[in-house]
Design a protein around this motif. Sequence first.
Motif, PDB file in Angstrom:
ATOM      1  N   ALA A 172      66.347   1.672  24.228  1.00 37.49           N
ATOM      2  CA  ALA A 172      66.893   2.843  24.931  1.00 37.49           C
ATOM      3  C   ALA A 172      67.309   3.882  23.897  1.00 37.49           C
ATOM      4  N   LEU A 173      66.584   5.000  23.862  1.00 33.91           N
ATOM      5  CA  LEU A 173      66.949   6.085  22.943  1.00 33.91           C
ATOM      6  C   LEU A 173      68.033   6.927  23.586  1.00 33.91           C
ATOM      7  N   ARG A 174      68.989   7.356  22.763  1.00 36.52           N
ATOM      8  CA  ARG A 174      70.041   8.237  23.271  1.00 36.52           C
ATOM      9  C   ARG A 174      69.643   9.700  23.097  1.00 36.52           C
ATOM     10  N   SER A 175      68.406   9.944  22.707  1.00 36.42           N
ATOM     11  CA  SER A 175      67.935  11.300  22.434  1.00 36.42           C
ATOM     12  C   SER A 175      66.852  11.704  23.420  1.00 36.42           C
ATOM     13  N   ALA A 176      66.551  13.024  23.413  1.00 41.18           N
ATOM     14  CA  ALA A 176      65.413  13.524  24.185  1.00 41.18           C
ATOM     15  C   ALA A 176      64.131  13.326  23.375  1.00 41.18           C
ATOM     16  N   GLY A 177      64.202  13.690  22.077  1.00 35.69           N
ATOM     17  CA  GLY A 177      63.033  13.559  21.206  1.00 35.69           C
ATOM     18  C   GLY A 177      62.758  12.090  20.890  1.00 35.69           C
ATOM     19  N   PHE A 178      61.485  11.746  20.684  1.00 39.32           N
ATOM     20  CA  PHE A 178      61.131  10.349  20.396  1.00 39.32           C
ATOM     21  C   PHE A 178      60.086  10.263  19.287  1.00 39.32           C
ATOM     22  N   SER A 179      60.021  11.318  18.440  1.00 35.60           N
ATOM     23  CA  SER A 179      59.022  11.342  17.375  1.00 35.60           C
ATOM     24  C   SER A 179      59.316  10.300  16.296  1.00 35.60           C
ATOM     25  N   ASN A 180      60.504   9.696  16.324  1.00 35.56           N
ATOM     26  CA  ASN A 180      60.878   8.667  15.340  1.00 35.56           C
ATOM     27  C   ASN A 180      60.524   7.256  15.806  1.00 35.56           C
ATOM     28  N   VAL A 181      59.816   7.145  16.921  1.00 38.62           N
ATOM     29  CA  VAL A 181      59.432   5.825  17.441  1.00 38.62           C
ATOM     30  C   VAL A 181      57.909   5.730  17.466  1.00 38.62           C
ATOM     31  N   ASP A 182      57.369   4.624  16.975  1.00 41.31           N
ATOM     32  CA  ASP A 182      55.928   4.403  17.051  1.00 41.31           C
ATOM     33  C   ASP A 182      55.604   3.864  18.452  1.00 41.31           C
ATOM     34  N   LEU A 183      55.267   4.790  19.337  1.00 40.21           N
ATOM     35  CA  LEU A 183      55.044   4.399  20.738  1.00 40.21           C
ATOM     36  C   LEU A 183      53.792   3.536  20.882  1.00 40.21           C
ATOM     37  N   ASN A 184      52.814   3.747  20.014  1.00 38.64           N
ATOM     38  CA  ASN A 184      51.612   2.902  20.061  1.00 38.64           C
ATOM     39  C   ASN A 184      51.964   1.452  19.781  1.00 38.64           C
ATOM     40  N   ALA A 185      52.843   1.255  18.793  1.00 42.79           N
ATOM     41  CA  ALA A 185      53.241  -0.109  18.435  1.00 42.79           C
ATOM     42  C   ALA A 185      54.068  -0.743  19.556  1.00 42.79           C
ATOM     43  N   ALA A 186      54.810   0.103  20.279  1.00 42.71           N
ATOM     44  CA  ALA A 186      55.697  -0.426  21.342  1.00 42.71           C
ATOM     45  C   ALA A 186      54.925  -0.789  22.602  1.00 42.71           C
ATOM     46  N   LEU A 187      53.763  -0.152  22.780  1.00 45.26           N
ATOM     47  CA  LEU A 187      53.000  -0.320  24.026  1.00 45.26           C
ATOM     48  C   LEU A 187      52.685  -1.792  24.289  1.00 45.26           C
ATOM     49  N   GLY A 188      53.039  -2.245  25.478  1.00 39.20           N
ATOM     50  CA  GLY A 188      52.768  -3.629  25.864  1.00 39.20           C
ATOM     51  C   GLY A 188      53.773  -4.620  25.295  1.00 39.20           C
ATOM     52  N   LYS A 189      54.694  -4.158  24.459  1.00 43.24           N
ATOM     53  CA  LYS A 189      55.697  -5.067  23.877  1.00 43.24           C
ATOM     54  C   LYS A 189      57.099  -4.708  24.375  1.00 43.24           C
ATOM     55  N   ILE A 190      57.533  -3.508  24.004  1.00 38.93           N
ATOM     56  CA  ILE A 190      58.908  -3.111  24.343  1.00 38.93           C
ATOM     57  C   ILE A 190      58.859  -1.740  25.022  1.00 38.93           C
ATOM     58  N   PRO A 191      59.269  -1.655  26.279  1.00 40.38           N
ATOM     59  CA  PRO A 191      59.330  -0.326  26.894  1.00 40.38           C
ATOM     60  C   PRO A 191      60.383   0.545  26.199  1.00 40.38           C
ATOM     61  N   VAL A 192      60.096   1.858  26.120  1.00 41.99           N
ATOM     62  CA  VAL A 192      61.007   2.793  25.460  1.00 41.99           C
ATOM     63  C   VAL A 192      61.470   3.822  26.500  1.00 41.99           C
ATOM     64  N   VAL A 193      62.777   3.956  26.637  1.00 43.37           N
ATOM     65  CA  VAL A 193      63.321   4.963  27.552  1.00 43.37           C
ATOM     66  C   VAL A 193      64.151   5.960  26.754  1.00 43.37           C
ATOM     67  N   ARG A 194      64.352   7.127  27.295  1.00 41.58           N
ATOM     68  CA  ARG A 194      65.096   8.174  26.578  1.00 41.58           C
ATOM     69  C   ARG A 194      65.986   8.938  27.552  1.00 41.58           C
ATOM     70  N   VAL A 195      66.681   9.933  27.031  1.00 39.24           N
ATOM     71  CA  VAL A 195      67.508  10.801  27.879  1.00 39.24           C
ATOM     72  C   VAL A 195      66.871  12.189  27.817  1.00 39.24           C
ATOM     73  N   PRO A 196      66.012  12.520  28.784  1.00 37.62           N
ATOM     74  CA  PRO A 196      65.192  13.725  28.618  1.00 37.62           C
ATOM     75  C   PRO A 196      66.003  15.018  28.564  1.00 37.62           C
ATOM     76  N   ALA A 197      67.100  15.085  29.295  1.00 35.14           N
ATOM     77  CA  ALA A 197      67.888  16.324  29.282  1.00 35.14           C
ATOM     78  C   ALA A 197      69.340  15.979  29.491  1.00 35.14           C
ATOM     79  N   TYR A 198      70.128  16.013  28.418  1.00 30.48           N
ATOM     80  CA  TYR A 198      71.547  15.681  28.607  1.00 30.48           C
ATOM     81  C   TYR A 198      72.377  16.932  28.714  1.00 30.48           C
ATOM     82  N   SER A 199      72.001  17.957  28.010  1.00 31.36           N
ATOM     83  CA  SER A 199      72.550  19.287  28.245  1.00 31.36           C
ATOM     84  C   SER A 199      71.732  20.273  27.441  1.00 31.36           C
TER      85      SER A 199
END
Length: 328
Positions: free
Chosen positions: A72-99
Motif C-alpha cells: 500500500a503506497l501512501r503516495s499518488a505517484g508510483f514511479s518508485n515501484v517496479d510494477l512489472n515485477a509486482a504483477l501476479g505476485k503482490i498487488p499495489v494500491v495507492r492514494v490517487p488524490a489526497y489533496s
Amino acid sequence: MKKLAFFETKPYDRAYFDKLNKNYEITYFEEKLNHHTAKITEGFDAVCAFVNSNVNEMAINRMYERGVKILALRSAGFSNVDLNAALGKIPVVRVPAYSPHAVAEHALALLMALNRKIYRAYIRTRDFNFNIAGLTGVDLYGKTVGVIGTGKIGRIFINICNGLGMKVLAYDPYPDNSIDAEYTDLDYLLSNSDVISLHCPLTSDTYHIIGTDAFAKIKKGAIIINTSRGALIDSEALLYALNHGNIRGAALDVYEEEADFFYEDMSDKIITDDTLALLVSRPNVLITSHQGFLTEEALENIADVTLKNLDEFFEGKPLTNEVKAAKK
Ligand code: NAD
C-alpha cells in the motif's frame, strides 16, 4: 489482526494512522523500503511505503517470498515501484488524490516566495537587516504561465493563476477543454511562458522533459517550478541555465536524487551530491523537501484511503486504487 509493516515513518504519518487505525497491528520503521529492508517483512501481511522507497524487483521478490500479500503506497505517484515485477505476485494500491489543493497551493507558495525573494527577506530581517536591495520581483499579473500536465493538481494551479490575472498556456497529451487555459504544443509553451510549472507524472516520456533541449527553447528570464517529480528536470541542465543567467530562478519541491537526502536532517553532514549543493547555494533557487502534500487535510486523507485500500483487499473486495503494469 493483520500485521502491517510501515516504512519511511515520520511523526506526522504516525499521528494520523494511529488516530484512524482500528484493524491493523502496525509496526513503524523509519527506514525506507528497498531490497535490503524488504528482508524484515517476514511475518507481515501488508507493507506500506512512501515516495523515497525504492521498490525494485528484488524488493518485490523478497516481500513475496516472505508472505507479504499487498503493498500500500501512501503516495499518488508510483514511479518508485517496479510494477512489472509486482504483477501476479503482490498487488499495489495507492492514494490517487489526497489533496490536490495542498500541492497546487505549495506550487503557488514557491512561485510567490521565489519571485518576491521572501526567503531572502526573512533571513535579512531576522538579522535586523532591513535593506531591500536585490529583492526586486516582477508583477505576476499579466504574465504568462505554462502548465505542463493538467490533471488534478495542474487544473487547480491553473485556476489559481487565472485568479492572479495571468495568461495560462497548457500542455497535456490529453487536453481537457473544460479547463480555462490555451492548450499549445510543448515548444510553444516553453518559448512563451514567463513561469513554467510541472504537474505531469514521471514516466519514460516525461523523464528529463525539461533538459538541455527544453532549456534552449525556454524564454529568457523564465521561472521554473517543480512540485511533481525530480527527474522531470535534468538537474545538470538546470544548473547550466542558472549559471548562464538563462532563467530567472527555480523553485523545487522535488529533486531527481532526493531519496538520499530529503526528509532527513543532514545539517551536520557533508552533502556528497555536488549538483544539489550547488543548487542550494544559488540565491535564485528555492528548495523545499518534498512537502507539497504536507497539510493536515492531506495527511488525514492519506491515512484514511490507505487503511480503506487495505480493508478492501483483506475483505476480498475489488481494489479501487490498484495500480498495475499494462503487461508483463
Ligand atoms: P494526474 O494523474 O491527475 O494528472 C497528471 C496529468 O499529466 C494528466 O492530465 C496526464 O494526462 C498528464 N500527462 C501525462 N503525460 C504527460 C506528458 N508527457 N506531458 C504533459 N502532461 C502529461 O496527477 P496529479 O494528481 O495532478 O499529480 C501530478 C503529479 O504531482 C504526480 O504525478 C506526482 O508526481 C506529483 N505529486 C507531488 C506531490 C508533492 O508532495 N510534491 C504530491 C502529490 C503528487
